[in-house]
Design a protein around this motif. Structure first.
Motif, PDB file in Angstrom:
ATOM      1  N   ALA A   1      -2.100  11.311  -3.513  1.00 51.91           N
ATOM      2  CA  ALA A   1      -1.492  10.763  -2.023  1.00 51.91           C
ATOM      3  C   ALA A   1      -1.991   9.268  -1.843  1.00 51.91           C
ATOM      4  N   SER A   2      -2.793   9.071  -2.181  1.00 52.03           N
ATOM      5  CA  SER A   2      -3.136   7.336  -2.113  1.00 52.03           C
ATOM      6  C   SER A   2      -1.922   6.749  -2.766  1.00 52.03           C
ATOM      7  N   ALA A   3      -1.610   7.228  -4.006  1.00 49.98           N
ATOM      8  CA  ALA A   3      -0.477   6.352  -4.732  1.00 49.98           C
ATOM      9  C   ALA A   3       0.896   6.347  -3.822  1.00 49.98           C
ATOM     10  N   ILE A   4       1.184   7.529  -3.250  1.00 52.75           N
ATOM     11  CA  ILE A   4       2.316   7.676  -2.545  1.00 52.75           C
ATOM     12  C   ILE A   4       2.197   6.683  -1.239  1.00 52.75           C
ATOM     13  N   ASP A   5       1.044   6.541  -0.621  1.00 50.34           N
ATOM     14  CA  ASP A   5       0.828   5.410   0.316  1.00 50.34           C
ATOM     15  C   ASP A   5       0.904   3.970  -0.112  1.00 50.34           C
ATOM     16  N   LEU A   6       0.372   3.700  -1.391  1.00 50.77           N
ATOM     17  CA  LEU A   6       0.503   2.605  -2.092  1.00 50.77           C
ATOM     18  C   LEU A   6       2.051   2.163  -2.417  1.00 50.77           C
ATOM     19  N   ALA A   7       2.650   3.260  -2.917  1.00 47.34           N
ATOM     20  CA  ALA A   7       4.173   3.142  -3.140  1.00 47.34           C
ATOM     21  C   ALA A   7       5.028   2.673  -1.986  1.00 47.34           C
ATOM     22  N   ARG A   8       4.564   3.391  -0.865  1.00 51.30           N
ATOM     23  CA  ARG A   8       5.480   3.147   0.438  1.00 51.30           C
ATOM     24  C   ARG A   8       5.147   1.753   0.977  1.00 51.30           C
ATOM     25  N   ALA A   9       3.853   1.370   0.694  1.00 51.17           N
ATOM     26  CA  ALA A   9       3.596   0.036   0.989  1.00 51.17           C
ATOM     27  C   ALA A   9       4.341  -1.166   0.317  1.00 51.17           C
ATOM     28  N   LEU A  10       4.390  -0.792  -0.935  1.00 53.24           N
ATOM     29  CA  LEU A  10       4.996  -1.834  -2.015  1.00 53.24           C
ATOM     30  C   LEU A  10       6.747  -1.736  -1.448  1.00 53.24           C
ATOM     31  N   GLY A  11       7.017  -0.628  -1.154  1.00 58.44           N
ATOM     32  CA  GLY A  11       8.636  -0.539  -0.874  1.00 58.44           C
ATOM     33  C   GLY A  11       8.803  -1.304   0.305  1.00 58.44           C
ATOM     34  N   GLN A  12       7.895  -1.320   1.349  1.00 63.52           N
ATOM     35  CA  GLN A  12       8.134  -1.921   2.685  1.00 63.52           C
ATOM     36  C   GLN A  12       7.692  -3.217   2.899  1.00 63.52           C
ATOM     37  N   GLY A  13       6.933  -3.658   1.481  1.00 65.54           N
ATOM     38  CA  GLY A  13       6.519  -5.099   1.753  1.00 65.54           C
ATOM     39  C   GLY A  13       5.300  -5.239   2.577  1.00 65.54           C
ATOM     40  N   LYS A  14       4.560  -4.322   2.585  1.00 68.20           N
ATOM     41  CA  LYS A  14       3.250  -4.313   3.202  1.00 68.20           C
ATOM     42  C   LYS A  14       1.872  -4.446   2.581  1.00 68.20           C
ATOM     43  N   GLY A  15       0.929  -4.644   3.474  1.00 65.87           N
ATOM     44  CA  GLY A  15      -0.285  -4.620   2.823  1.00 65.87           C
ATOM     45  C   GLY A  15      -1.016  -3.361   3.112  1.00 65.87           C
ATOM     46  N   VAL A  16      -2.439  -3.276   3.182  1.00 63.74           N
ATOM     47  CA  VAL A  16      -3.109  -2.017   3.137  1.00 63.74           C
ATOM     48  C   VAL A  16      -3.953  -2.145   4.559  1.00 63.74           C
ATOM     49  N   GLY A  17      -3.933  -1.204   5.416  1.00 64.55           N
ATOM     50  CA  GLY A  17      -4.744  -1.100   6.662  1.00 64.55           C
ATOM     51  C   GLY A  17      -6.069  -1.169   6.289  1.00 64.55           C
ATOM     52  N   GLY A  18      -7.063  -1.999   6.729  1.00 62.07           N
ATOM     53  CA  GLY A  18      -8.524  -2.127   6.698  1.00 62.07           C
ATOM     54  C   GLY A  18      -8.784  -3.300   5.687  1.00 62.07           C
ATOM     55  N   LEU A  19      -7.820  -3.917   5.040  1.00 65.06           N
ATOM     56  CA  LEU A  19      -7.894  -5.080   4.231  1.00 65.06           C
ATOM     57  C   LEU A  19      -7.422  -6.360   4.781  1.00 65.06           C
ATOM     58  N   ALA A  20      -7.835  -7.552   4.518  1.00 70.57           N
ATOM     59  CA  ALA A  20      -7.390  -8.778   5.006  1.00 70.57           C
ATOM     60  C   ALA A  20      -6.117  -9.402   4.362  1.00 70.57           C
ATOM     61  N   GLU A  21      -6.025  -8.987   3.301  1.00 72.63           N
ATOM     62  CA  GLU A  21      -4.885  -9.528   2.286  1.00 72.63           C
ATOM     63  C   GLU A  21      -3.613  -9.077   2.600  1.00 72.63           C
ATOM     64  N   LEU A  22      -2.613  -9.692   2.577  1.00 72.26           N
ATOM     65  CA  LEU A  22      -0.958  -9.317   2.710  1.00 72.26           C
ATOM     66  C   LEU A  22      -0.684  -8.386   1.563  1.00 72.26           C
ATOM     67  N   GLU A  23      -1.294  -8.688   0.557  1.00 67.78           N
ATOM     68  CA  GLU A  23      -0.674  -7.554  -0.538  1.00 67.78           C
ATOM     69  C   GLU A  23      -1.648  -6.524  -0.948  1.00 67.78           C
ATOM     70  N   ILE A  24      -1.257  -5.346  -1.584  1.00 65.75           N
ATOM     71  CA  ILE A  24      -1.922  -4.193  -1.985  1.00 65.75           C
ATOM     72  C   ILE A  24      -2.881  -4.920  -3.078  1.00 65.75           C
ATOM     73  N   PRO A  25      -4.087  -4.291  -3.400  1.00 62.20           N
ATOM     74  CA  PRO A  25      -4.786  -4.752  -4.763  1.00 62.20           C
ATOM     75  C   PRO A  25      -3.988  -4.308  -6.044  1.00 62.20           C
ATOM     76  N   ALA A  26      -4.487  -4.985  -6.864  1.00 64.72           N
ATOM     77  CA  ALA A  26      -4.002  -4.780  -8.449  1.00 64.72           C
ATOM     78  C   ALA A  26      -4.566  -3.442  -8.732  1.00 64.72           C
ATOM     79  N   SER A  27      -5.725  -2.856  -8.295  1.00 61.68           N
ATOM     80  CA  SER A  27      -6.622  -1.548  -8.995  1.00 61.68           C
ATOM     81  C   SER A  27      -7.449  -1.492  -7.947  1.00 61.68           C
ATOM     82  N   LEU A  28      -7.364   0.137  -7.858  1.00 53.81           N
ATOM     83  CA  LEU A  28      -8.359   0.939  -6.912  1.00 53.81           C
ATOM     84  C   LEU A  28      -9.074   1.960  -7.895  1.00 53.81           C
ATOM     85  N   THR A  29     -10.213   2.010  -7.741  1.00 56.23           N
ATOM     86  CA  THR A  29     -11.023   2.922  -8.872  1.00 56.23           C
ATOM     87  C   THR A  29     -11.938   3.829  -7.439  1.00 56.23           C
ATOM     88  N   LEU A  30     -11.493   4.994  -7.343  1.00 59.47           N
ATOM     89  CA  LEU A  30     -12.012   5.948  -6.492  1.00 59.47           C
ATOM     90  C   LEU A  30     -13.535   6.323  -6.585  1.00 59.47           C
TER      91      LEU A  30
END
Length: 351
Positions: free
Chosen positions: A303-332
């Protein structure tokens, strides 16, 4: 979880996130910044992923055959999350454990010119080239769990922590037995030629080093199936008439292990499972078997991968993080589910 290849927690730039935190973060509204009175904060808010409809995004999803409860949950989590977004169209393949067939499925998605790809490869190394092909075609790839051999084959990796599973299982057992003199534990592992199994065992062994009163006296490797869990657990029970705790790497094979335990009439030890199946959580909540905890390997990563893919497709970052881009890696994070917190995690349990 039959993973031919898995990520090493020391081989990439890991951002440690709990499952619930990850899901909430990716689906969060605009931004978590409290002070929005600057131009920079306004820019961040405009570029951060949120659940309001935006640019239409077509996501291609390719995974292996769902021949295991966890893998089936991966597919269901991806489908369910995609349906929550009015701006997401999901193109999903049937799934295959044959690398050539999966490569063909991914190439079909590339030819359809999907906006983003989410790929859980049957074999990360074998599918690296098709990941590179997608990236070179301008299609960002979210590499789910089984990692490609080259970081150039994906824009973002998201997955579980196998070493952390073993570590947290060992610490939980250690805390339960810390006051018991000459405590003994045994381990029902997964497939020994898989890196993930070696990582889980390494984490477990490292955790036990903190408890000098505990000795691991037995270990058997099963095959992530009910049948193998039952047969290997029966061997362990026959070889060890006296021990205090068991760690089982996988809740699916744990069904067989529990059968063997019941048939042997044993209830003189505690058991910790792995992955987070619903039947395991139900048993933990009922508190009427030896199974007292399970360590998560959360399928919610899909589910989180879908969130990340949507953000990438829309050129957005991730809520809760200051960076404008999504991270390169996420370990749960591999949370330990016990009777005290099982109600919180029950919704994520898989069949």
């Amino acid at each position: 979880m039959r993973f031919p290849q898995s990520s090493s927690p020391t081989s990439r730039r890991n951002l440690l996130l709990g499952t619930a935190a990850a899901g909430a973060m990716f689906a969060a509204g605009c931004t978590s910044n409290e002070n929005n009175d600057s131009d920079e904060n306004s820019k961040q808010a405009a570029n951060t992923a949120n659940d309001k409809p935006g640019k239409a995004v077509t996501i291609g999803f390719a995974g292996p055959q769902a021949d295991h409860g966890w893998l089936n949950a991966i597919n269901e989590q991806a489908k369910r999350r995609a349906k929550e977004y009015k701006d997401v169209t999901l193109e999903i393949t049937e799934g295959s454990n044959d690398t050539a067939q999966q490569i063909g499925q991914i190439e079909t998605l590339i030819n359809k010119k999907v906006d983003v790809l989410v790929i859980l490869p049957a074999d990360g190394k074998a599918l690296t080239q098709v990941g590179l092909k997608a990236m070179r075609a301008g299609i960002p790839v979210v590499n789910l769990d089984r990692v490609f051999a080259s970081p150039q084959a994906y824009r973002c990796w998201i997955g579980g922590d196998n070493y952390g599973m073993g570590l947290n299982a060992g610490h939980y057992i250690g805390e339960q037995l810390k006051d018991k003199k000459n405590a003994k534990v045994i381990e029902l592992a997964g497939i020994d030629n898989l890196e993930l199994t070696r990582q889980r065992t390494a984490g477990f062994n490292d955790a036990l080093k903190n408890y000098p009163n505990i000795k691991k006296v037995g270990r058997q490797a099963a095959e992530f199936t009910v049948e193998s869990g039952q047969s290997k657990m029966a061997q362990l029970l026959q070889a060890h008439s006296d021990f205090d705790a068991l760690w089982n790497h996988d809740d699916d094979q744990g069904v067989g292990a529990e059968r063997a335990i019941k048939q042997a009439g044993r209830d003189d030890f505690l058991m910790v499972g792995g992955a987070g199946a619903k039947h395991a959580m139900d048993a933990i909540k009922a508190d009427n078997t030896v199974l007292k905890a399970t360590v998560l390997y959360p399928p919610t990563m899909a589910a989180s991968a879908i969130d990340l893919a949507r953000a990438l497709g829309q050129g957005k970052g991730v809520g809760g993080l200051a960076e404008l881009e999504i991270p390169a890696s996420l370990t749960l994070y591999s949370a330990v589910v016990t009777k005290d917190n099982v109600d919180e995690y029950l919704p994520t349990g898989f069949s």
